[in-house]
Scaffold this motif. Structure first.
Motif, PDB file in Angstrom:
ATOM      1  N   ILE A  68      66.741  28.915   3.408  1.00  0.00           N
ATOM      2  CA  ILE A  68      66.472  29.033   4.835  1.00  0.00           C
ATOM      3  C   ILE A  68      66.502  30.512   5.187  1.00  0.00           C
ATOM      4  O   ILE A  68      67.482  31.207   4.901  1.00  0.00           O
ATOM      5  N   PHE A  69      65.391  30.958   5.788  1.00  0.00           N
ATOM      6  CA  PHE A  69      65.261  32.366   6.157  1.00  0.00           C
ATOM      7  C   PHE A  69      65.308  32.500   7.675  1.00  0.00           C
ATOM      8  O   PHE A  69      64.727  31.682   8.391  1.00  0.00           O
ATOM      9  N   GLU A  89      69.414  33.171   4.988  1.00  0.00           N
ATOM     10  CA  GLU A  89      69.133  34.488   4.418  1.00  0.00           C
ATOM     11  C   GLU A  89      68.278  35.292   5.399  1.00  0.00           C
ATOM     12  O   GLU A  89      67.432  34.730   6.091  1.00  0.00           O
ATOM     13  N   LEU A  90      68.462  36.581   5.411  1.00  0.00           N
ATOM     14  CA  LEU A  90      67.577  37.450   6.181  1.00  0.00           C
ATOM     15  C   LEU A  90      66.186  37.368   5.568  1.00  0.00           C
ATOM     16  O   LEU A  90      66.036  37.487   4.347  1.00  0.00           O
ATOM     17  N   PHE A  91      65.166  37.126   6.383  1.00  0.00           N
ATOM     18  CA  PHE A  91      63.812  36.974   5.863  1.00  0.00           C
ATOM     19  C   PHE A  91      63.343  38.238   5.153  1.00  0.00           C
ATOM     20  O   PHE A  91      63.542  39.350   5.632  1.00  0.00           O
ATOM     21  N   GLY A  92      62.686  38.040   4.024  1.00  0.00           N
ATOM     22  CA  GLY A  92      62.002  39.099   3.300  1.00  0.00           C
ATOM     23  C   GLY A  92      60.843  38.474   2.545  1.00  0.00           C
ATOM     24  O   GLY A  92      60.975  37.370   1.996  1.00  0.00           O
ATOM     25  N   GLU A  93      59.705  39.137   2.524  1.00  0.00           N
ATOM     26  CA  GLU A  93      58.530  38.578   1.846  1.00  0.00           C
ATOM     27  C   GLU A  93      58.788  38.321   0.372  1.00  0.00           C
ATOM     28  O   GLU A  93      58.377  37.295  -0.161  1.00  0.00           O
ATOM     29  N   GLU A  94      59.452  39.238  -0.301  1.00  0.00           N
ATOM     30  CA  GLU A  94      59.690  39.062  -1.733  1.00  0.00           C
ATOM     31  C   GLU A  94      60.583  37.849  -2.000  1.00  0.00           C
ATOM     32  O   GLU A  94      60.351  37.091  -2.939  1.00  0.00           O
ATOM     33  N   ALA A  95      61.606  37.658  -1.168  1.00  0.00           N
ATOM     34  CA  ALA A  95      62.481  36.495  -1.332  1.00  0.00           C
ATOM     35  C   ALA A  95      61.698  35.214  -1.076  1.00  0.00           C
ATOM     36  O   ALA A  95      61.854  34.227  -1.797  1.00  0.00           O
ATOM     37  N   ALA A  96      60.845  35.214  -0.063  1.00  0.00           N
ATOM     38  CA  ALA A  96      60.029  34.030   0.243  1.00  0.00           C
ATOM     39  C   ALA A  96      59.068  33.722  -0.904  1.00  0.00           C
ATOM     40  O   ALA A  96      58.808  32.557  -1.208  1.00  0.00           O
ATOM     41  N   GLY A 124      52.282  33.777  -5.903  1.00  0.00           N
ATOM     42  CA  GLY A 124      52.728  33.589  -4.535  1.00  0.00           C
ATOM     43  C   GLY A 124      53.080  32.140  -4.246  1.00  0.00           C
ATOM     44  O   GLY A 124      52.761  31.232  -5.008  1.00  0.00           O
ATOM     45  N   ALA A 125      53.747  31.946  -3.135  1.00  0.00           N
ATOM     46  CA  ALA A 125      54.139  30.602  -2.719  1.00  0.00           C
ATOM     47  C   ALA A 125      53.012  29.922  -1.956  1.00  0.00           C
ATOM     48  O   ALA A 125      52.154  30.582  -1.388  1.00  0.00           O
ATOM     49  N   VAL A 126      53.028  28.610  -1.936  1.00  0.00           N
ATOM     50  CA  VAL A 126      52.167  27.857  -1.038  1.00  0.00           C
ATOM     51  C   VAL A 126      52.759  28.047   0.350  1.00  0.00           C
ATOM     52  O   VAL A 126      53.969  27.860   0.536  1.00  0.00           O
TER      53      VAL A 126
END
Length: 131
Positions: A68-69, A89-96, A124-126
């Protein structure tokens, strides 16, 4: 709306499958998978994000790990889910991008700024955008 993005990793929101790229086709071929997915929800502390997590729980979505971001304000909070206790978690593109599937429960400007980077490339993620 992100419909203008062209990604081989984009699937309809109602699809509960793992994307598999075919060597013979640039489009994604979907197969039902018993393998649980690493799922991220951006904005899960808001009303829409809570509803998405609730749907994942009610539908027995195959979740291996739920991430959960959120914003700085929400980061560090713990949320009880059917999938266990999850720390925001604090949102970050790499974590996502480490997730298999990312649901965006955020405003359209945020989605436009980040969705393409989360799903770009074969690793990348869907991304399923609810803006």
């Amino acid at each position: 709306s992100l419909s203008s993005f062209t990604s081989s990793r984009t699937v309809p929101a109602t699809t509960y499958t793992r994307p598999i790229r075919s060597a013979s086709s640039p489009t994604t071929i979907l197969h039902m998978s018993a393998a649980p997915l690493n799922v991220g929800v951006v904005g899960a502390t808001g009303a829409v994000g809570k509803e998405i997590v609730g749907c994942l729980e009610k539908r027995d979505f195959p979740v291996n790990n739920l991430r959960i971001f959120g914003s700085e304000r929400s980061a560090g909070k713990e949320i009880d889910t059917k999938f266990g206790k999850v720390t925001v978690e604090l949102f970050g593109e790499e974590a996502a991008r480490e997730c298999d599937v990312v649901f965006l429960a955020v405003d359209g400007d945020f989605s436009l700024a980040h969705a393409e980077n989360i799903c770009k490339g074969d690793d990348g993620a869907v991304v399923i955008d609810n803006s």
